[in-house]
Design a protein around this motif. Structure first.
Motif, PDB file in Angstrom:
ATOM      1  N   SER A 156       0.824  -1.206   0.000  1.00 21.06           N
ATOM      2  CA  SER A 156       0.000   0.000   0.000  1.00 21.06           C
ATOM      3  C   SER A 156       0.857   1.253   0.000  1.00 21.06           C
ATOM      4  O   SER A 156       0.513   2.251  -0.627  1.00 21.06           O
ATOM      5  N   ILE A 157       1.984   1.188   0.691  1.00 18.29           N
ATOM      6  CA  ILE A 157       2.862   2.361   0.711  1.00 18.29           C
ATOM      7  C   ILE A 157       3.485   2.577  -0.670  1.00 18.29           C
ATOM      8  O   ILE A 157       3.506   3.687  -1.192  1.00 18.29           O
ATOM      9  N   THR A 158       3.968   1.498  -1.276  1.00 23.36           N
ATOM     10  CA  THR A 158       4.579   1.669  -2.606  1.00 23.36           C
ATOM     11  C   THR A 158       3.546   2.140  -3.630  1.00 23.36           C
ATOM     12  O   THR A 158       3.866   2.908  -4.528  1.00 23.36           O
ATOM     13  N   GLU A 159       2.302   1.682  -3.496  1.00 20.53           N
ATOM     14  CA  GLU A 159       1.270   2.106  -4.443  1.00 20.53           C
ATOM     15  C   GLU A 159       0.991   3.602  -4.340  1.00 20.53           C
ATOM     16  O   GLU A 159       0.427   4.209  -5.245  1.00 20.53           O
ATOM     17  N   ARG A 160       1.361   4.198  -3.209  1.00 19.46           N
ATOM     18  CA  ARG A 160       1.196   5.644  -3.068  1.00 19.46           C
ATOM     19  C   ARG A 160       2.436   6.400  -3.555  1.00 19.46           C
ATOM     20  O   ARG A 160       2.633   7.565  -3.233  1.00 19.46           O
ATOM     21  N   GLY A 161       3.273   5.701  -4.273  1.00 17.40           N
ATOM     22  CA  GLY A 161       4.386   6.379  -4.931  1.00 17.40           C
ATOM     23  C   GLY A 161       5.667   6.459  -4.119  1.00 17.40           C
ATOM     24  O   GLY A 161       6.609   7.134  -4.510  1.00 17.40           O
ATOM     25  N   VAL A 162       5.705   5.773  -2.986  1.00 19.17           N
ATOM     26  CA  VAL A 162       6.933   5.783  -2.179  1.00 19.17           C
ATOM     27  C   VAL A 162       7.943   4.817  -2.799  1.00 19.17           C
ATOM     28  O   VAL A 162       7.578   3.700  -3.171  1.00 19.17           O
ATOM     29  N   PRO A 163       9.195   5.222  -2.941  1.00 22.54           N
ATOM     30  CA  PRO A 163      10.176   4.312  -3.540  1.00 22.54           C
ATOM     31  C   PRO A 163      10.401   3.054  -2.694  1.00 22.54           C
ATOM     32  O   PRO A 163      10.178   3.057  -1.486  1.00 22.54           O
ATOM     33  N   PHE A 164      10.846   2.011  -3.391  1.00 23.52           N
ATOM     34  CA  PHE A 164      10.984   0.682  -2.810  1.00 23.52           C
ATOM     35  C   PHE A 164      11.757   0.680  -1.484  1.00 23.52           C
ATOM     36  O   PHE A 164      11.275   0.192  -0.464  1.00 23.52           O
ATOM     37  N   ALA A 165      12.936   1.272  -1.486  1.00 25.13           N
ATOM     38  CA  ALA A 165      13.800   1.211  -0.302  1.00 25.13           C
ATOM     39  C   ALA A 165      13.160   1.910   0.891  1.00 25.13           C
ATOM     40  O   ALA A 165      13.162   1.388   2.017  1.00 25.13           O
ATOM     41  N   LEU A 166      12.566   3.082   0.623  1.00 24.60           N
ATOM     42  CA  LEU A 166      11.939   3.833   1.708  1.00 24.60           C
ATOM     43  C   LEU A 166      10.748   3.062   2.267  1.00 24.60           C
ATOM     44  O   LEU A 166      10.547   2.983   3.490  1.00 24.60           O
ATOM     45  N   ALA A 167       9.975   2.472   1.348  1.00 22.68           N
ATOM     46  CA  ALA A 167       8.815   1.687   1.777  1.00 22.68           C
ATOM     47  C   ALA A 167       9.267   0.536   2.677  1.00 22.68           C
ATOM     48  O   ALA A 167       8.617   0.200   3.676  1.00 22.68           O
ATOM     49  N   LEU A 168      10.409  -0.055   2.319  1.00 23.01           N
ATOM     50  CA  LEU A 168      10.939  -1.166   3.109  1.00 23.01           C
ATOM     51  C   LEU A 168      11.275  -0.696   4.519  1.00 23.01           C
ATOM     52  O   LEU A 168      10.937  -1.344   5.516  1.00 23.01           O
ATOM     53  N   VAL A 169      11.907   0.465   4.603  1.00 20.26           N
ATOM     54  CA  VAL A 169      12.288   1.009   5.905  1.00 20.26           C
ATOM     55  C   VAL A 169      11.047   1.321   6.742  1.00 20.26           C
ATOM     56  O   VAL A 169      10.976   0.981   7.935  1.00 20.26           O
ATOM     57  N   ILE A 170      10.058   1.942   6.106  1.00 18.02           N
ATOM     58  CA  ILE A 170       8.828   2.296   6.831  1.00 18.02           C
ATOM     59  C   ILE A 170       8.141   1.032   7.354  1.00 18.02           C
ATOM     60  O   ILE A 170       7.710   0.961   8.504  1.00 18.02           O
ATOM     61  N   THR A 171       8.080   0.016   6.488  1.00 23.29           N
ATOM     62  CA  THR A 171       7.418  -1.214   6.909  1.00 23.29           C
ATOM     63  C   THR A 171       8.177  -1.886   8.049  1.00 23.29           C
ATOM     64  O   THR A 171       7.575  -2.394   9.001  1.00 23.29           O
TER      65      THR A 171
END
Lengths: 293, 266
Positions: free
Chosen positions: A52-67
C-alpha cells in the motif's frame, strides 16, 4: 530423470518459502514457549503495509524502511499490550491471545489498507533459467537466496550478539534467565521484532508469487506441518522441514497424484506430519537435551 | 544508631497460585557483610524465602501477600528481578540451573547483561571470574550441560559473581556434590566474604557445613522461623540439634555403638 530433478528442485525451492514462515514461529517459540498463531497475520500485515505504501508512490527502499519500522512498533505494542499482562499465564492462555491477535491484525491491516488484492512486482522475472537439461525459476532461486541470507543473518545474530546469547539462555532455562538478570520484556520485544522482519520478507516473496491478499495469512496453516516435521525450537529444523514439505508435496503430486485423480499437494504435508508425530514427535531437530554420562 | 540491614524480611507470608500457603510470617535479617545460614528440612520454605527476596516468586506464580521485604532499606516489591540484580542482589538457584546449551563463557556473560557492560568490560569480568575457577577456564568453550555437578555449581556461582553482587542468595550449594567439592564451595564463600566483603544468605540442608561459615542462622520449619540467632546460640539449642544438626551427641554415639556392636552369637 531430468524431469524428476526439475520437480524435486522446484519443490525444494517452494519449500524455502514455507521455511520462511516457519522461522518466524521458531523465534517466538524459543523465546517464550508460545506458539504464535498470529505469525500468518503478521505476514499479511507486513506485505499489505508495504504494497500500500509503494502504491502511493513511495520508492521501494523507503517503503521497506517504513514497513520495518511498523513491524518493530507492532512488536513493542504486542509486548506491552499482550505479553506483559499475561506474564506467567498458562501457555494455553498465551496461545489464545495470539489467536486473538491474529484477528486484530488481519482486521487492522484490511481496515487501513482495504481488502482488494494487490499485485506485487519485485522486479524479478519468473522466467526459467536452465542448467543442462534442468531448468528452474529465476524467482524461486532469488527467494532461496534471500532466505539463505536471512537465515545466515539470524544465525550470526544468535551466535554473536548479547540478545542472541540471552535468547538461547531463555530457551534453555527461563527461570535461571530471570535470576541472572536477563530482561525478558526487552528480549520479547526484540524477538517479536525479528519475527516481524521475517514476516515482512516472507510476505514480500509470497506476495510476489500469489498477490498480496487475505489468503496470505493462511500460510500459517502450511507452516504447521513444517514445524512438526522440523521441530518447533530449531531454525535448522524449520529449514529442513520446509524443504521436506516442499519437495515431498510436489513429488507426491506428480508421481502419486495421477493415481488418485490429483489434488494431493494440499493435504499431503499434513499426512506426512502425522507420520512424524507417530515416529519422531520432537521433529527432525527438536529439543535435544544434553545428557551427561 | 544502628545501620539498617542489607536485607530484611518482616513477617512475610507467601502464597502460591493464590491458595497454597508456603510461608507464615517469616522474619529474618542479613546484615551488611554477614553470612547468614537458613536451615531446615526439605519443603520447609527455604527456597521460597530466597525467591521472595530476589523477586523470583512471580515467575513461579507465588506472591508475598503480607509483610515486607526490603533490600538496602527500600522495599523490593516495586523492583523486578532485573533491577535487583543491577543493585547487587543475585540468587543462585537450587540445582545450579546453568544454561546447558551455552558454553561456559556464554553462561558467565549472561550474568553481566543486567548492568549492560561494554565489550571490554564484559571480557575482563569473565577473565576475572575464570581466574577464581581454574577448572572452568579449562572448559571455557564447553557446553555447560557437559560439566560435572561440581563444575556446574562453580559456574552458577561465577555467573552470579560477574554481576558484582553485594548480597548473594545461595540455595543448596552442596546438593548432590562430593564432600570435597562442598568444602571447596564453602571455602570460596568465606574467601569472597573476607576479601570482597560480600554478604551471603545460605539456604542449606547440610547444616554442619553452613554453620561452619555462617555468623548467624535461622531454622525454618513448615514455613515458620522456629529458631534464630548467632551460630553459637543455634548450636546450643538441643531441640534444633536433634532435628537439624544430625542429632545430639549422645544420639549419635548410641547409633554408632549399636551398629558397631558384634553380632549376637548364634
Amino acid at each position: 530423470m531430468s524431469f524428476f530433478l526439475e520437480v524435486l528442485i522446484g519443490g525444494l525451492l517452494a519449500g524455502v518459502m514455507y521455511s520462511m514462515v516457519a522461522i518466524g514461529f521458531v523465534l517466538i517459540y524459543k523465546a517464550s514457549g508460545v506458539f504464535n498463531f498470529a505469525q500468518g497475520a503478521m505476514v499479511l500485515f507486513a506485505a499489505l503495509t508495504f504494497v500500500s505504501i509503494t502504491e502511493r508512490g513511495v520508492p521501494f527502499a523507503l517503503a521497506l524502511v517504513i514497513t520495518l519500522a511498523a513491524m518493530f512498533a507492532l512488536a513493542i505494542a504486542v509486548e506491552r499490550a499482550v505479553l506483559r499482562p499475561l506474564v506467567n499465564a498458562p501457555p494455553l492462555s498465551l496461545f489464545l491471545a495470539t489467536l486473538g491477535l491474529a484477528y486484530v491484525l488481519e482486521g487492522l491491516a484490511q481496515t487501513v489498507w482495504g481488502t482488494q488484492v494487490h499485485g506485487l512486482d519485485l522486479g524479478i522475472s519468473d522466467a526459467p533459467i536452465g542448467a543442462g537439461a534442468v531448468s528452474v525459476s529465476r524467482f524461486d532461486l532469488f527467494a532461496a537466496a534471500t532466505a539463505a541470507s536471512l537465515v545466515g543473518g539470524l544465525g550470526a545474530l544468535f551466535r554473536w550478539t548479547r540478545a542472541g546469547v540471552a535468547l538461547r539462555a531463555v530457551a534453555d532455562d527461563p527461570l535461571a534467565a530471570i535470576a541472572v538478570g536477563i530482561d525478558l520484556r526487552r528480549l520479547w520485544a526484540i524477538v517479536w521484532g525479528a519475527a516481524g522482519v521475517v514476516a515482512l520478507v516472507a510476505g514480500l516473496l509470497w506476495g510476489a508469487r500469489v498477490g498480496v491478499q487475505f489468503s496470505l495469512s493462511l500460510v500459517v496453516l502450511k507452516a504447521l506441518p513444517v514445524l512438526i516435521i522440523g521441530g518447533f525450537s530449531s531454525i535448522a529444523g524449520a529449514i529442513a522441514g520446509g524443504l521436506v514439505v516442499g519437495a515431498s508435496e510436489k513429488l507426491a503430486e506428480v508421481y502419486v497424484g495421477p493415481l488418485v485423480n490429483g489434488g494431493i499437494e494440499t493435504w499431503f504435508p499434513y499426512v506426512l506430519a502425522l507420520g512424524f508425530l507417530l515416529v519422531k514427535p520432537a521433529g527432525l531437530f527438536g529439543e535435544r537435551s544434553i545428557e551427561r554420562v | 544508631m544502628t545501620t539498617p540491614p542489607l536485607l530484611a524480611l518482616d513477617s512475610i507470608e507467601v502464597v502460591y497460585d493464590g491458595i497454597v500457603a508456603a510461608l507464615h510470617g517469616v522474619t529474618l535479617e542479613v546484615p551488611a557483610g554477614g553470612i547468614v545460614a537458613l536451615l531446615g528440612a526439605n519443603g520447609a520454605g527455604k527456597s521460597t524465602t530466597l525467591k521472595a527476596a530476589s523477586g523470583l516468586l512471580a515467575a513461579e506464580r507465588g506472591k508475598v501477600v503480607a509483610g515486607s521485604v526490603s533490600f538496602r532499606g527500600a522495599p523490593v516489591r516495586a523492583r523486578g528481578p532485573v533491577q535487583l540484580v543491577r543493585e547487587g542482589l543475585v540468587q543462585v538457584l537450587e540445582g545450579r540451573h546453568c544454561f546447558p546449551h551455552l558454553t561456559v563463557e556464554e553462561n558467565l556473560a549472561t550474568g553481566a547483561f543486567a548492568r549492560r557492560p561494554s565489550a571490554s568490560d564484559l571480557r575482563q569480568s569473565i577473565e576475572r571470574v575464570l581466574e577464581r575457577f581454574p577448572r572452568l577456564r579449562e572448559r571455557r568453550r564447553a557446553a555447560a550441560g557437559h560439566l560435572s555437578g561440581g563444575e556446574q555449581q562453580m559456574l552458577a556461582l561465577g555467573r552470579a559473581l560477574i554481576a558484582r553482587p553485594t548480597l548473594v542468595l545461595l540455595d543448596e550449594p552442596s546438593m548432590g556434590l562430593a564432600p570435597k567439592v562442598v568444602e571447596e564451595m564453602f571455602t570460596l564463600v568465606r574467601t569472597l566474604h573476607e576479601t570482597e566483603g560480600m554478604s551471603f544468605l545460605l539456604a542449606e540442608q547440610n547444616a554442619a557445613a553452613a554453620l561452619a561459615v555462617a555468623n548467624t542462622a535461622y531454622v525454618l520449619e513448615n514455613g515458620r522461623v522456629v529458631a534464630g540467632g548467632t551460630v553459637a546460640d543455634i548450636r546450643a539449642r538441643v531441640d534444633v540439634r536433634d532435628l537439624y544438626l544430625g542429632g545430639t551427641g549422645t544420639g549419635r554415639t548410641r547409633f554408632r555403638a549399636r551398629s558397631e556392636a558384634p553380632p549376637p552369637a548364634t
